[in-house]
Design an enzyme around this catalytic site. Structure first.
Site, PDB file in Angstrom:
ATOM      1  N   ASP A  47     -40.021  35.770  58.437  1.00  0.00           N
ATOM      2  CA  ASP A  47     -40.039  37.185  58.833  1.00  0.00           C
ATOM      3  C   ASP A  47     -40.697  38.039  57.754  1.00  0.00           C
ATOM      4  O   ASP A  47     -41.438  38.987  58.060  1.00  0.00           O
ATOM      5  CB  ASP A  47     -38.611  37.679  59.083  1.00  0.00           C
ATOM      6  CG  ASP A  47     -38.024  37.123  60.372  1.00  0.00           C
ATOM      7  OD1 ASP A  47     -38.767  36.452  61.118  1.00  0.00           O
ATOM      8  OD2 ASP A  47     -36.824  37.344  60.617  1.00  0.00           O
ATOM      9  N   GLU A 131     -25.901  51.352  62.536  1.00  0.00           N
ATOM     10  CA  GLU A 131     -25.487  50.064  63.096  1.00  0.00           C
ATOM     11  C   GLU A 131     -26.099  48.937  62.269  1.00  0.00           C
ATOM     12  O   GLU A 131     -27.177  49.104  61.686  1.00  0.00           O
ATOM     13  CB  GLU A 131     -25.978  49.927  64.548  1.00  0.00           C
ATOM     14  CG  GLU A 131     -25.598  51.071  65.454  1.00  0.00           C
ATOM     15  CD  GLU A 131     -26.342  51.002  66.779  1.00  0.00           C
ATOM     16  OE1 GLU A 131     -26.821  49.913  67.146  1.00  0.00           O
ATOM     17  OE2 GLU A 131     -26.456  52.042  67.445  1.00  0.00           O
ATOM     18  N   LYS A 133     -28.182  45.572  61.999  1.00  0.00           N
ATOM     19  CA  LYS A 133     -29.293  45.047  62.805  1.00  0.00           C
ATOM     20  C   LYS A 133     -29.082  43.548  63.009  1.00  0.00           C
ATOM     21  O   LYS A 133     -29.283  42.750  62.092  1.00  0.00           O
ATOM     22  CB  LYS A 133     -30.625  45.317  62.112  1.00  0.00           C
ATOM     23  CG  LYS A 133     -31.841  44.970  62.963  1.00  0.00           C
ATOM     24  CD  LYS A 133     -33.122  45.408  62.247  1.00  0.00           C
ATOM     25  CE  LYS A 133     -34.334  45.131  63.122  1.00  0.00           C
ATOM     26  NZ  LYS A 133     -34.541  43.702  63.373  1.00  0.00           N
TER      27      LYS A 133
END
Length: 757
Positions: A47, A131, A133
């Site tokens: 990533d 929030e 992830k």
């Protein structure tokens, strides 16, 4: 008829040929990476590497806007739809999120968004919905009259893949909503994932079956949801958390956080980690808090999502072609990267276990540069299907030891230099044959524990550690100097010190007599790099380790660190019995079992009497935190003569082998499982555990339904959250004192009173 010539447009920002060529290469690479990631669930790069390519593309387009077309990857969402599934058009588009990779970038984004939001809605204070992830696969659920009628992947944001039959196998997803008041038809967005604990357990099963483990939870979740056979999907432990609505105009809502409460009431699985805050400082606190406890959460996360909570402001801020202008994702530093596996070697541990480890091209991951990573045993190497020369996926989660997850199979083609790892048949330290300790053991061991130099070095370093005798001056370097010769010149050995078994300490029995070995200690030398004007020269020389270097004017004498070692060895003689048991390096016998055994018998003599009586395994097995495996290992260890000699020598040197026990201490915690977390003012973690064990309780490390009490000090963290969610009574330090002195009933009353406040 000839065409009219095209007149070139003059621009001060025309891209040079080199920039245009690089742009084309980046577009081609990113498209290939997206296909591998979204359609094949088999990424070719990590990533972090993909993010770097994408960021470079964005920077080129910012510098030369003429390059950016409507077909640029920066204008697209996700990947194309696979032909293996029926296409589904989403009722409302699913977007990606803009990523930022530093707190400075995040602060700039938040400040800009807050300024725009305040301009658009001057009477509405900006509140942020924060929030975690989830590192999973985006899924869109469509409900009609409260019944699930379709589940689709995000795809390119407009069109996804119909995976309804597979989604029906996920227990978290309700097929019929609870309650009432749902719109006739609406969409729910969320993330499918595999919980960390479930993922690890599933991989252990695969390895036991000789199968290759799954690379990571995200790819495993994506691949599972896109199986053609739902029966195969059902075998995977998939879960889902929802985090948004598609067509929100059918709802009477003013904030997105309200949607979560509504969805929770309808039986939809909402993440327990969200929080609404009112300032940028609180956003940063949320990021820091979850970054510190990210490995204690239910699932893997790779960042934090921050959204403007007010829906009217969201609508006015709007969207770009790819991302909303009212939400951003802060990405934590990567914990998974790709690198080349240069070799697989083995190392020998303190109990003789021979462990393969990978030597890799150094790579920066999770805050440090990594060049070595564990491969556990030869069966794991085989199951993971890694070959020397592979490009491999390397994972380092926080402080966890780096691990090679598996190979990037798509990059193997055409590589003729790959070769299989072959486990050695002889110990690399002492040359003795390697074999399992017992029939059926997977691990291969060097059974020459008494004479193997590396095992001795490892055991001496371990007994000096914090979980054993806690001798600060006896780290690994000092242990190696005591037990090993200096080996060859590091300039020719890559900096490695090769154990030669020629140090002054021939086994642990001699440890507390080191002060009588001054002449031998004076002969111990190690390699040190020569320095010139404060910098290394690449050349090495042998220098004394425990003594100063002699000169014409001054003879060599023990260094300050050597004097400190002597002093700490004297201090270590007064350690409690459980630490002595840990220091013996008995296989499977760690701090918890040692505490329980020491509490039960109180002295080494009483323990030896039980062992020599002949029924020790059965008796020891009934002690909490021990069991049959630990009991057998303990009894087996004490059957070896040279092991007994260590205990005898330490006792003769003055090591205390008896714990002073207060016979008046009540056994009022028998059968109770108690977890201590955070920082207490009057107790260290060890003394708190000892206070529990001496009263008959079990000091456990994790909170579960079987936990009777959680003792929470300052900075208690996620264990406190879990205790609250499970209804476990929580005590502060004063409540802990009540528990120790008055027992569980009085402590429960204290916990109830605190909860009521």
């Amino acid at each position: 008829m000839s065409e009219n010539p095209v007149t070139p447009v003059e621009t001060t920002n025309a891209p040079p040929a080199q920039a245009r060529e690089r742009y084309e290469v980046l577009v081609e690479q990113i498209r290939a990476q997206r296909e591998a990631y979204y359609q094949q669930d088999a990424p070719l790069v990590s990533d972090a590497e993909y993010d770097a390519l994408f960021l470079e593309l964005e920077q080129l387009e910012a510098a030369y806007p003429i390059l950016a077309g409507q077909d640029s990857p920066t204008q697209e969402v996700g990947g194309e739809v696979s032909s293996a599934f029926s296409p589904v058009t989403h009722a409302s588009r699913m977007y990606s999120l803009e990523d930022v990779f530093s707190l400075e970038e995040l602060e700039a984004w938040l400040t800009r968004a807050e300024t725009n939001a305040t301009r658009l809605q001057p009477n509405t204070p900006v509140r942020w919905l924060c929030e975690v992830k989830i590192d999973g696969l985006a899924l869109n659920l469509t409900y009609r009259d409260g019944k699930l009628v379709r589940a689709a992947t995000r795809g390119d944001g407009t069109t996804g893949e119909d995976v309804t039959h597979n989604a029906l196998t996920i227990a978290d997803i309700p097929q019929q909503l609870e309650g009432s008041g749902w719109p006739a038809e609406f969409e729910v967005r969320g993330e499918v994932f595999i919980a960390t604990q479930d993922f690890n357990a599933y991989n252990e099963q695969l390895i036991e079956q000789g199968k290759a483990p799954l690379a990571n939870p995200r790819n495993a979740a994506a691949g599972s949801l896109r199986q053609k056979d739902p029966a195969q999907t059902a075998k995977r432990p998939l879960r889902m958390f929802v985090h948004g609505l598609g067509r929100s105009h059918d709802f009477d809502l003013t904030e997105q956080s309200q949607a979560y409460e509504i969805m929770r009431a309808w039986g939809l699985p909402v993440s327990p980690y969200g929080k609404v805050v009112g300032s940028l400082g609180e956003v940063m606190d949320f990021i820091k808090e979850n970054g510190e406890k990210r490995h204690e959460l239910i699932h893997d996360i790779d960042g934090i999502v921050i959204k403007v909570d007010d829906l009217a402001t969201q609508e006015q801020l709007g969207y770009t072609s790819r991302v909303p202008r009212w939400a951003v994702a802060y990405k934590y530093p990567p914990e998974e990267v790709h690198t080349k596996l240069l070799d697989i070697q083995v190392q020998v541990g303190r109990t003789g276990r021979v462990t393969p480890f990978g030597i890799m091209e150094p790579v920066f991951v999770a805050g440090s540069t990594v060049a070595r990573a564990t491969l556990h045993n030869q069966e794991v190497v085989k199951a993971k299907n890694v070959l020397i020369g592979d490009t491999v996926i390397l994972r380092k989660a926080g402080d966890v030891i780096p691990e090679i997850v598996g190979p990037v199979l798509a990059l193997r083609e055409g590589n003729d230099e790959l070769r299989e790892f072959v486990m050695p048949t002889n110990c690399p330290s002492c040359g003795q044959p390697l074999a399992p300790a017992k029939e059926g053991d997977v691990d291969i061991r060097c059974l020459n524990a008494e004479s193997c130099p590396v095992q001795l070095t490892e055991r001496v370093a371990y007994l000096g550690g914090r979980s054993a005798l806690d001798i600060e001056a006896l780290g690994y370097e000092a242990a190696a100097a005591l037990t090993s010769g200096p080996g060859e010149d590091p300039a020719t050995q890559g900096g490695q010190i090769l154990p030669a078994g020629s140090g002054p300490l021939h086994n642990e029995a001699e440890l507390f007599g080191l002060k009588d070995k001054l002449e031998e200690l004076a002969e111990v030398k190690v390699w040190r790099e020569k320095r010139s004007k404060g910098e290394g020269t690449g050349k090495f020389e042998l220098v004394p380790y425990f003594f100063t270097k002699a000169t014409a004017k001054k003879p060599s004498v023990p260094t300050k660190s050597t004097e400190k070692l002597f002093a700490e060895l004297e201090k270590a003689k007064d350690n409690p019995l459980w630490r002595v048991l840990v220091a013996l390096s008995i296989r499977h016998v760690g701090p918890n079992a040692s505490r329980a055994i020491a509490t039960r018998y109180g002295s080494m003599q009483a323990l030896l009497e039980v062992i020599d009586a002949g029924n020790a395994v059965e008796e020891l097995s009934h002690i909490d935190s021990v069991g049959s495996i630990i009991a057998e290992a303990l009894v087996d260890w004490f059957q070896v003569d040279w092991h007994r000699q260590i205990v005898t020598s330490w006792q003769e040197a003055g090591v205390k082998m008896v714990d002073e026990q207060d016979v008046n201490t009540p056994k009022n915690l028998e059968g109770l499982a108690i977890v201590v977390t955070g920082t207490l003012e009057n107790y260290s973690r060890d003394t708190a555990k000892e206070a529990i064990i001496v009263r008959g309780g079990k000091a456990t490390g994790s909170v579960s339904k079987k936990t009777d009490f959680l003792v929470a000090g300052e900075a208690a963290g996620s264990k406190l959250d879990k205790a609250h969610s499970l209804g476990v009574p929580v005590l502060n330090e004063a409540g802990f004192e009540v528990l120790l002195g008055q027992g569980p009933e009085a402590a429960r009353e204290v916990a109830l009173e605190a909860e009521g406040e």
